[in-house]
Design an enzyme around this catalytic site. Structure first.
Site, PDB file in Angstrom:
ATOM      1  N   ARG A 206      37.819  58.629  12.531  1.00 23.10           N
ATOM      2  CA  ARG A 206      38.130  58.660  13.957  1.00 23.10           C
ATOM      3  C   ARG A 206      39.574  59.133  14.138  1.00 23.10           C
ATOM      4  O   ARG A 206      40.448  58.819  13.326  1.00 23.10           O
ATOM      5  CB  ARG A 206      37.968  57.241  14.489  1.00 23.10           C
ATOM      6  CG  ARG A 206      38.206  57.062  15.980  1.00 23.10           C
ATOM      7  CD  ARG A 206      37.116  57.658  16.792  1.00 23.10           C
ATOM      8  NE  ARG A 206      37.078  57.112  18.145  1.00 23.10           N
ATOM      9  CZ  ARG A 206      36.400  57.670  19.132  1.00 23.10           C
ATOM     10  NH1 ARG A 206      35.716  58.794  18.933  1.00 23.10           N
ATOM     11  NH2 ARG A 206      36.370  57.130  20.315  1.00 23.10           N
TER      12      ARG A 206
ATOM     13  N   THR B  44      32.732  64.452  16.663  1.00 21.76           N
ATOM     14  CA  THR B  44      32.875  64.968  18.021  1.00 21.76           C
ATOM     15  C   THR B  44      34.285  65.432  18.336  1.00 21.76           C
ATOM     16  O   THR B  44      35.241  65.097  17.623  1.00 21.76           O
ATOM     17  CB  THR B  44      32.503  63.858  19.044  1.00 21.76           C
ATOM     18  OG1 THR B  44      32.451  64.402  20.346  1.00 21.76           O
ATOM     19  CG2 THR B  44      33.496  62.708  19.023  1.00 21.76           C
TER      20      THR B  44
ATOM     21  N   GLY C 149      26.167  61.554  23.130  1.00 18.99           N
ATOM     22  CA  GLY C 149      25.850  61.096  24.484  1.00 18.99           C
ATOM     23  C   GLY C 149      26.776  60.034  25.034  1.00 18.99           C
ATOM     24  O   GLY C 149      26.400  59.308  25.943  1.00 18.99           O
ATOM     25  N   GLY C 150      28.007  59.910  24.487  1.00 19.95           N
ATOM     26  CA  GLY C 150      28.927  58.896  24.997  1.00 19.95           C
ATOM     27  C   GLY C 150      28.262  57.527  24.912  1.00 19.95           C
ATOM     28  O   GLY C 150      27.591  57.216  23.925  1.00 19.95           O
TER      29      GLY C 150
ATOM     30  N   ASP D 175      38.898  58.123  25.266  1.00 18.05           N
ATOM     31  CA  ASP D 175      38.061  56.974  24.881  1.00 18.05           C
ATOM     32  C   ASP D 175      38.854  55.666  24.878  1.00 18.05           C
ATOM     33  O   ASP D 175      38.279  54.587  24.781  1.00 18.05           O
ATOM     34  CB  ASP D 175      37.414  57.205  23.510  1.00 18.05           C
ATOM     35  CG  ASP D 175      36.130  58.020  23.620  1.00 18.05           C
ATOM     36  OD1 ASP D 175      35.665  58.245  24.749  1.00 18.05           O
ATOM     37  OD2 ASP D 175      35.599  58.445  22.578  1.00 18.05           O
TER      38      ASP D 175
ATOM     39  N   SER E   3      34.906  53.765  20.104  1.00 16.42           N
ATOM     40  CA  SER E   3      33.849  54.782  20.164  1.00 16.42           C
ATOM     41  C   SER E   3      32.497  54.122  20.407  1.00 16.42           C
ATOM     42  O   SER E   3      32.353  52.916  20.244  1.00 16.42           O
ATOM     43  CB  SER E   3      33.814  55.530  18.829  1.00 16.42           C
ATOM     44  OG  SER E   3      32.699  56.386  18.770  1.00 16.42           O
TER      45      SER E   3
ATOM     46  N   THR F 101      28.869  65.723  21.680  1.00 13.81           N
ATOM     47  CA  THR F 101      29.177  65.145  20.378  1.00 13.81           C
ATOM     48  C   THR F 101      28.035  65.659  19.549  1.00 13.81           C
ATOM     49  O   THR F 101      27.119  66.260  20.080  1.00 13.81           O
ATOM     50  CB  THR F 101      29.163  63.591  20.494  1.00 13.81           C
ATOM     51  OG1 THR F 101      30.295  63.209  21.254  1.00 13.81           O
ATOM     52  CG2 THR F 101      29.191  62.888  19.158  1.00 13.81           C
TER      53      THR F 101
ATOM     54  N   ASN G 181      34.875  64.736  21.567  1.00 16.41           N
ATOM     55  CA  ASN G 181      34.647  63.943  22.772  1.00 16.41           C
ATOM     56  C   ASN G 181      33.893  64.790  23.786  1.00 16.41           C
ATOM     57  O   ASN G 181      32.749  65.126  23.556  1.00 16.41           O
ATOM     58  CB  ASN G 181      35.926  63.328  23.350  1.00 16.41           C
ATOM     59  CG  ASN G 181      35.591  62.308  24.440  1.00 16.41           C
ATOM     60  OD1 ASN G 181      34.504  61.750  24.433  1.00 16.41           O
ATOM     61  ND2 ASN G 181      36.490  62.076  25.386  1.00 16.41           N
TER      62      ASN G 181
HETATM   63  O1  DON Z   1      33.261  58.243  20.555  1.00 12.20           O
HETATM   64  C1  DON Z   1      32.633  58.235  21.608  1.00 12.20           C
HETATM   65  O2  DON Z   1      31.967  57.290  21.974  1.00 12.20           O
HETATM   66  C2  DON Z   1      32.665  59.462  22.488  1.00 12.20           C
HETATM   67  N1  DON Z   1      33.861  60.219  22.235  1.00 12.20           N
HETATM   68  C3  DON Z   1      31.431  60.259  22.256  1.00 12.20           C
HETATM   69  C4  DON Z   1      31.367  61.452  23.175  1.00 12.20           C
HETATM   70  C5  DON Z   1      30.033  62.025  23.292  1.00 12.20           C
HETATM   71  O3  DON Z   1      29.072  61.575  22.724  1.00 12.20           O
HETATM   72  C6  DON Z   1      29.916  63.157  24.205  1.00 12.20           C
HETATM   73  N2  DON Z   1      28.584  63.664  24.136  1.00 12.20           N
HETATM   74  N3  DON Z   1      27.706  63.824  24.741  1.00 12.20           N
END
Ligand code: DON
Length: 585
Positions: free
Chosen positions: A114, A411, A486-487, A435, A464, A393, A413
């Site tokens: 990370r 990712t 997908g965040g 984040d 994350s 991501t 982000n």
């Molecule tokens: O680490 C995380 O949770 C975010 N930076 C992930 C971002 C992400 O999945 C964007 N995608 N769709």
């Protein structure tokens, strides 16, 4: 019977026999009901190794490494490098992520690569003089100040040194990516779409020149060449991973940062470390779940939700029933409330992980769930575990012929990260600083409310949601790997894939393709995919007191590999929502 009538009767009799005979013979096979009925293509089958990623070229790079005697970790490194070229929205050298590894002998480990906050990133670095969040350039989402110190190169080097097969060198694993960057590759429909008119990338000279064809934009079928990135790979091949953090690449990044009032310095790059962490584990209905520990919230939130849901007979409920969605939502609400309150980088703050993933805690959480009525997020704050003191991501997964497995999510982000390509390197930089809770209690780009434990601090890692996961069979062998971008929806996508397989008997492709929902505590609403919930189910959920919103887009881009119990075959599945591919041999 007259002759003509007899002939007609015989003709019909024969016709019926002729038409029906093959049908009768075929019926048992063609009409045997499948174990699960969700419509989707079959997983890709292979007897030796399998790679599933969001890009076919990258999956092929991985399979080639396996065929040359590399193990799953070697292949994963080559795939990560290849995606940095062929999937620039999220594949990266300028970002970070998490690699979960399970070796054939059952040992598991997690590589945390990370991003880290630069030394100049103090608590209020993204607030203006009035204490409000800065917008646009200078914010935690756009431009030079949004980038955390990238971890990908260090993470891949750590994985190779400790878990690579030793049969392929660092330089060999970087070579396919270097070649793809230098020779170029054909731009797909999706990639062309994501670049067409991209305002973020247009704001930075190198990004505009490389990815937007200097403002003339690429079309589907054009070739994308990235000579600076190819040169960066060549430097990494010659100088090893430290080149990125101390050599010419580091100097170029730091110099561009200095010219543009960025936060990251050469000292920050030099000070980056990837870390090995102990995966977080639980069982769900007797199956072992292995997932990512902090600084990802993914494993802990996933496990808290599974623990809560274990108390209900999901199998006895119809897959698409409102009663199941209701319970799944209530589990999501409670676990995401805890995420907001308790979670952050455990190198900096205390996180009551053991309490959060305790089955007794889940039992207490269940007592606040009403089977008929939705709770409200206003009343459901964080619980009291014991011991408590966009978007893009990408996920990929590899299983090799020996049974070693990798589940990796990394990712920049949001799509294309900060938008900045560090001058002269071809390396797109992340906007992972978003984040953090740039202002605790105020939503970030994903609408996530996060607390003090995830406030910005120098050298800290932002929390994350990435959730690379393994699920084992009851005999302790690998059953399947799963993960997605997908965040915050990441954790819920992984949750639903696991339930689809364990409780609803779906195969890996069906489990990935089935429609998903998402609830993250706040905002207090269930998001569902287009066509994802029937009107009747929606009415029933609203009747229980839930609020529903459609997502204009599908959630996630999951990839998984399942090991078939009887045959040991590797079954690869790539999400139908995107253009990835599982490739095996
Ligand atoms: O680490 C995380 O949770 C975010 N930076 C992930 C971002 C992400 O999945 C964007 N995608 N769709």
């Amino acid at each position: 019977m007259s002759a003509p009538l007899l002939r007609t009767a015989v003709f019909f009799l024969l016709a019926i026999l002729f038409v029906n005979a093959p049908l009768t013979r075929l019926r048992p096979a063609a009409f045997t009901p499948r174990v699960a009925s969700a419509a989707s293509r079959d997983p890709v089958r292979a007897s030796h190794g399998m790679v599933a990623s969001t890009n076919k070229l990258a999956s092929e790079v991985g399979v080639d490494i396996l065929k040359r005697g590399g193990n799953a970790v070697d292949a994963a490194i080559a795939v990560a490098f290849a995606l940095a070229v062929t999937y620039p929205a999220a594949g990266n050298l300028g970002g970070g992520g998490f690699m979960l590894i399970r070796l054939r002998d059952g040992r598991t480990t997690a590589i945390d690569y990370r991003e880290m906050a630069p030394a100049a990133a103090t608590r209020n670095v993204y607030l203006d003089a009035q204490g409000n969040l800065i917008k646009g350039e200078g914010s935690s989402t756009i431009g030079y100040r949004a980038a955390g110190v990238p971890g990908t190169v260090a993470g891949m080097a750590l994985a190779l040194r400790k878990y690579g097969s030793g049969r392929l060198t660092w330089a060999q694993l970087a070579e396919p990516a270097r070649r793809l960057a230098s020779d170029g590759f054909t731009i797909s429909y999706n990639l062309a779409n994501s670049l067409d008119g991209n305002k973020l990338l247009a704001g930075y000279a190198d990004s505009k020149r490389i990815f937007l064809n200097n403002g003339r934009y690429f079309k589907e079928g054009d070739t994308l060449r990235q000579p600076e990135l190819a040169a960066t790979f060549a430097r990494l091949q010659r100088g090893g991973a430290r080149e990125f953090y101390e050599g010419e690449t580091a100097r170029l990044i730091a110099e561009d940062m200095r010219r543009n009032k960025g936060l990251m310095t050469l000292a920050d790059l030099r000070g980056y470390e990837a870390k090995e962490r102990t995966p977080i584990r639980t069982t769900y209905r007797g199956y072992e779940i292995i997932s990512m520990p902090p600084p990802s919230s993914g494993g802990a939130v996933l496990i808290e939700m599974l623990n809560i849901l274990e108390g209900y007979d999901l199998r006895g409920m119809n897959w698409a029933s409102s009663e199941k969605y209701h319970l799944v939502t209530e589990a999501m609400r409670r676990a995401f409330a805890d995420r907001a309150e308790y979670m952050g980088d455990t190198d900096f703050v205390k996180v009551p992980i053991a309490g959060l993933i305790d089955k007794k805690y889940a039992e207490r959480q269940r007592t606040s769930i009403n089977l008929e009525r939705a709770s409200t997020s206003a009343e459901i704050g964080a619980g009291r575990p014991t011991g408590y003191e966009s978007e893009e991501t990408t996920h990929f997964t590899v299983v090799d012929a020996q049974g070693n497995a990798v589940s990796n999510t990394y990712t920049l982000n949001l799509g294309f990260g900060s938008g900045v390509t560090a001058k002269g390197t071809g390396v797109l930089l992340n906007n992972e600083m978003d984040d953090f809770a740039a202002k605790p209690g105020t939503p970030n780009a994903f609408g996530l409310i996060q607390g003090e434990r995830n406030a910005v601090a120098p050298r800290k890692r932002p929390l994350s949601a990435m959730t690379p996961t393994f699920v084992l069979r009851k005999d302790g062998t690998l059953w399947f790997t799963i993960g997605t971008p997908g965040g915050p929806t990441i954790i819920n996508t992984v949750l639903q894939a696991i339930i689809n397989i364990v409780d609803h008997d779906m195969n890996i492709q069906q489990a990935i393709d089935a429609p998903r929902i998402h609830h993250q505590w706040l905002p207090d609403e269930i998001a569902y995919e287009p066509y994802g919930l029937s009107a009747d189910t929606q009415r029933a959920l609203v009747g229980r007191g839930h609020k529903l919103v459609t997502r204009p887009r599908y959630m996630g881009d999951a990839h998984g590999i399942m090991i078939e119990e009887k045959t040991g075959m590797r079954l690869g599945a790539s999400d139908s929502r995107n253009e990835g591919a599982a490739v095996g041999y």
